[in-house]
Write a protein that holds these residues in place. Structure first.
Motif, PDB file in Angstrom:
ATOM      1  N   THR A   1      -9.007  -1.459  -6.355  1.00 40.46           N
ATOM      2  CA  THR A   1      -7.533  -0.558  -5.531  1.00 40.46           C
ATOM      3  C   THR A   1      -7.200   0.030  -6.489  1.00 40.46           C
ATOM      4  OG1 THR A   1      -8.481  -2.004  -3.929  1.00 40.46           O
ATOM      5  CG2 THR A   1      -6.528  -0.811  -3.797  1.00 40.46           C
ATOM      6  N   SER A   2      -6.695  -0.714  -7.752  1.00 39.89           N
ATOM      7  CA  SER A   2      -5.273  -0.782  -8.622  1.00 39.89           C
ATOM      8  C   SER A   2      -5.908   0.229  -9.538  1.00 39.89           C
ATOM      9  CB  SER A   2      -5.201  -1.704  -9.215  1.00 39.89           C
ATOM     10  OG  SER A   2      -3.977  -2.831  -8.082  1.00 39.89           O
TER      11      SER A   2
ATOM     12  N   ASN B   1     -12.038  -2.399   2.911  1.00 35.94           N
ATOM     13  CA  ASN B   1     -11.473  -2.274   1.572  1.00 35.94           C
ATOM     14  C   ASN B   1     -12.136  -2.006   0.410  1.00 35.94           C
ATOM     15  OD1 ASN B   1      -9.115  -0.790  -0.140  1.00 35.94           O
ATOM     16  ND2 ASN B   1      -8.404  -2.920  -0.419  1.00 35.94           N
TER      17      ASN B   1
ATOM     18  N   SER C   1     -13.559   0.662  -2.523  1.00 34.16           N
ATOM     19  CA  SER C   1     -12.458   0.925  -3.534  1.00 34.16           C
ATOM     20  C   SER C   1     -13.818   0.069  -4.812  1.00 34.16           C
ATOM     21  CB  SER C   1     -11.889  -0.645  -3.751  1.00 34.16           C
ATOM     22  OG  SER C   1     -10.808   0.134  -3.000  1.00 34.16           O
TER      23      SER C   1
ATOM     24  N   TYR D   1       5.647   1.170   4.442  1.00 35.01           N
ATOM     25  CA  TYR D   1       4.229   1.434   2.723  1.00 35.01           C
ATOM     26  C   TYR D   1       5.435   1.046   1.617  1.00 35.01           C
ATOM     27  CZ  TYR D   1       0.805   2.319   6.254  1.00 35.01           C
ATOM     28  OH  TYR D   1       0.174   2.614   7.510  1.00 35.01           O
TER      29      TYR D   1
ATOM     30  N   GLU E   1     -10.002  -5.708   5.095  1.00 32.12           N
ATOM     31  CA  GLU E   1      -9.700  -5.827   3.466  1.00 32.12           C
ATOM     32  C   GLU E   1     -10.640  -6.367   3.518  1.00 32.12           C
ATOM     33  OE1 GLU E   1      -8.433  -7.871   0.097  1.00 32.12           O
ATOM     34  OE2 GLU E   1      -7.552  -6.791   0.874  1.00 32.12           O
TER      35      GLU E   1
ATOM     36  N   ASP F   1      -3.715  -2.282   6.382  1.00 35.91           N
ATOM     37  CA  ASP F   1      -2.569  -2.523   7.014  1.00 35.91           C
ATOM     38  C   ASP F   1      -2.454  -1.722   8.333  1.00 35.91           C
ATOM     39  OD1 ASP F   1      -2.415  -4.321   5.239  1.00 35.91           O
ATOM     40  OD2 ASP F   1      -1.718  -2.318   3.883  1.00 35.91           O
TER      41      ASP F   1
ATOM     42  N   SER G   1      -4.501   5.741   2.570  1.00 36.31           N
ATOM     43  CA  SER G   1      -4.714   5.032   0.957  1.00 36.31           C
ATOM     44  C   SER G   1      -6.055   3.963   1.673  1.00 36.31           C
ATOM     45  CB  SER G   1      -3.665   4.456  -0.148  1.00 36.31           C
ATOM     46  OG  SER G   1      -3.524   2.977   1.004  1.00 36.31           O
TER      47      SER G   1
ATOM     48  N   PHE H   1      -6.802  -6.853  -3.495  1.00 34.77           N
ATOM     49  CA  PHE H   1      -7.519  -5.599  -3.108  1.00 34.77           C
ATOM     50  C   PHE H   1      -8.875  -5.711  -3.467  1.00 34.77           C
ATOM     51  CE2 PHE H   1      -2.949  -4.863  -3.757  1.00 34.77           C
ATOM     52  CZ  PHE H   1      -2.676  -4.299  -2.088  1.00 34.77           C
TER      53      PHE H   1
ATOM     54  N   SER I   1      -6.310   0.661   0.737  1.00 36.00           N
ATOM     55  CA  SER I   1      -5.922  -0.977   1.204  1.00 36.00           C
ATOM     56  C   SER I   1      -4.721  -0.621   2.710  1.00 36.00           C
ATOM     57  CB  SER I   1      -4.740  -1.262   0.450  1.00 36.00           C
ATOM     58  OG  SER I   1      -4.033  -0.071  -0.484  1.00 36.00           O
ATOM     59  N   GLY I   2      -3.549   0.518   2.760  1.00 36.37           N
ATOM     60  CA  GLY I   2      -3.020   1.288   3.784  1.00 36.37           C
ATOM     61  C   GLY I   2      -3.800   1.730   5.505  1.00 36.37           C
TER      62      GLY I   2
ATOM     63  N   SER J   1       0.771  -1.219  -0.369  1.00 33.06           N
ATOM     64  CA  SER J   1       0.215  -0.234  -0.058  1.00 33.06           C
ATOM     65  C   SER J   1       0.960   1.346   0.121  1.00 33.06           C
ATOM     66  CB  SER J   1      -1.027  -0.166   0.940  1.00 33.06           C
ATOM     67  OG  SER J   1      -1.847  -1.068   1.347  1.00 33.06           O
TER      68      SER J   1
END
Length: 440
Positions: free
Chosen positions: A265-266, A325, A329, A111, A322, A90, A84, A200, A86-87, A79
């Motif tokens: 997410t990407s 997220n 997203s 990160y 997760e 984490d 973010s 993600f 996803s961050g 991430s």
């Protein structure tokens, strides 16, 4: 001795480095790879010190860790930042460990793969530069062939914004944990598995132009990041292109490629949706995902048993965030796609049928795999999917609409860490899957 006056128990990374060579010759005894009987009897994987029972309270954990020297762990993730989506996942995991340990364990989150690049994460875990990591497992197909079979087996699962996402997420972990061959592959890398399979969010296909039928995919150059995705691209009538992550935005912008696979997410995080705003998922099957894993390295065996158990048990926080997220997203992707003149949709019937046909060939490859019992794997995935579909329906996690209106009918808070909405599901997953796999 007070907690403030105790010397820091920074894990002996120099010592871990000296043992790295031994790990290559003698695989680390990984609790997730032990038999159920071994786990119930304490097993060879048990660390020194007394443990705590499954379901222990925060107070019980803090009491068990009250007299240990402070433990400092380095946790690398892919991430970009703590802010973010996803961050946030984490960070939630790290903060949960610190809180439940009463400060006996601190976790520094690094990160953007800032300590070790993706191809050196295994080495960093072995020599002590890292204690925990998000390992980009799908980047290591040559070393993780049985894992790739699990990855490919999941194309049989249906896609949907809520229930499909949950079922896919939980089945993937369960199938990986249940495969002795997959666990052996992690052991061969000197890794202890905390979460064998996470993404993600479900993989989607983002395109620069609308794709209303298979004829629209003809002559399209489509970026893939897994071998089985190439089969799915060919089934749609397109051509597969290998392109680095950092080059994808420019490739879409310059029309070098017309589509790319990616998680929500990407697609949003790297800005691909700005150019590739026509986003598609198959309705009655799935695109191949690009998963990673949460693993521990050589320093794991130095930890007291109670610390190992706490870190493993707090994977409930990671799993909760997760999923959060993924949902955040997905909403952001649907909104971003509309904003840039497209939308997030199921593929048309013809294209979905083509993907299904391609997926059958992928599943045939799993059945004939030399890496594991492919027939048994597919049976296990099917049974797991059926059970988790029933559980999600029982708990009320069912789809009430489509991707485009997901934000309107989704009953969660819309936050990554959505404790109130997702805890009943994650608690059930712990009881059904994780509890019997905890250290000790």
């Amino acid at each position: 001795m007070t907690p403030q006056s105790r010397p820091s128990r920074r894990l002996d990374h120099a010592h871990a480095g000296l043992r790295a060579a031994a790990l290559l010759a003698v695989p680390l005894l990984t609790f997730a790879g032990c038999s159920k009987a071994d786990r119930e009897n304490g097993g060879a994987a048990s660390a020194a010190g007394e443990g705590v029972p499954a379901g222990a309270s925060m107070e019980e954990y803090q009491e068990a860790l009250a007299d240990v020297d402070p433990i400092d762990l380095t946790f690398q993730v892919s991430s970009a930042t703590a802010e973010s989506t996803s961050g946030q996942r984490d960070a939630a995991f790290a903060e949960s460990i610190e809180e439940w340990s009463g400060g006996a364990i601190t976790v520094e989150v690094m990160y953007g793969n800032s300590v070790a690049p993706p191809d050196d994460i295994a080495g960093a875990l072995a020599d002590g530069r890292l204690d925990l990591a998000h390992w980009l497992t799908s980047y290591h197909a040559d070393e993780m062939k049985a894992f790739v079979d699990v990855q490919n087996s999941l194309v049989s699962l249906p896609s949907s914004p809520l229930q499909g996402e949950i079922v896919s997420h939980l089945v993937a972990q369960e199938a990986s944990f249940d495969s002795p061959e997959v666990m052996a592959e992690f052991e061969a890398q000197g890794m202890t598995v905390l979460n064998p399979y996470n993404t993600f969010g479900a993989t989607a296909l983002a395109c620069t132009e609308e794709k209303a039928s298979t004829s629209d995919f003809a002559d399209s150059q489509i970026r893939a990041n897994a071998a089985a995705q190439t089969q799915q691209i060919e089934a749609l009538g397109g051509s597969s292109v290998s392109l680095q992550l950092a080059e994808t935005y420019e490739g879409l912008q310059r029309n070098v490629i017309q589509c790319t696979f990616g998680s929500p997410t990407s697609i949003t995080g790297f800005g691909w949706v700005e150019t590739a705003a026509n986003v598609y998922v198959p309705e009655d099957s799935s695109f191949v995902s690009g998963p990673g894993s949460i693993v521990a390295g050589a320093s794991w065996e130095q930890l007291p048993l109670a610390a190992q158990q706490l870190i493993f048990d707090r994977m409930v926080s990671y799993n909760l965030a997760e999923l959060g997220n993924s949902f955040v997203s997905t909403q952001a992707l649907a909104a971003g796609a509309q904003e840039h003149g497209g939308g997030m949709h199921f593929l048309d019937a013809e294209s979905s049928a083509a993907v299904r046909e391609g997926n059958e060939k992928i599943l045939e490859g799993v059945r004939s795999s030399e890496n594991l019992d492919g027939e048994q794997l597919l049976e296990d995935v099917g049974a797991s999917a059926e059970r988790w579909t029933e559980i999600t329906e029982e708990l009320g996690y069912v789809d009430e609409g489509d991707y485009l209106d997901f934000a309107q009918w989704y009953q969660g808070s819309g936050e990554v860490v959505d404790t109130e909405y997702l805890t009943p599901l994650i608690d059930r997953f712990y009881e059904e899957v994780l509890a019997e796999r905890r250290p000790g």
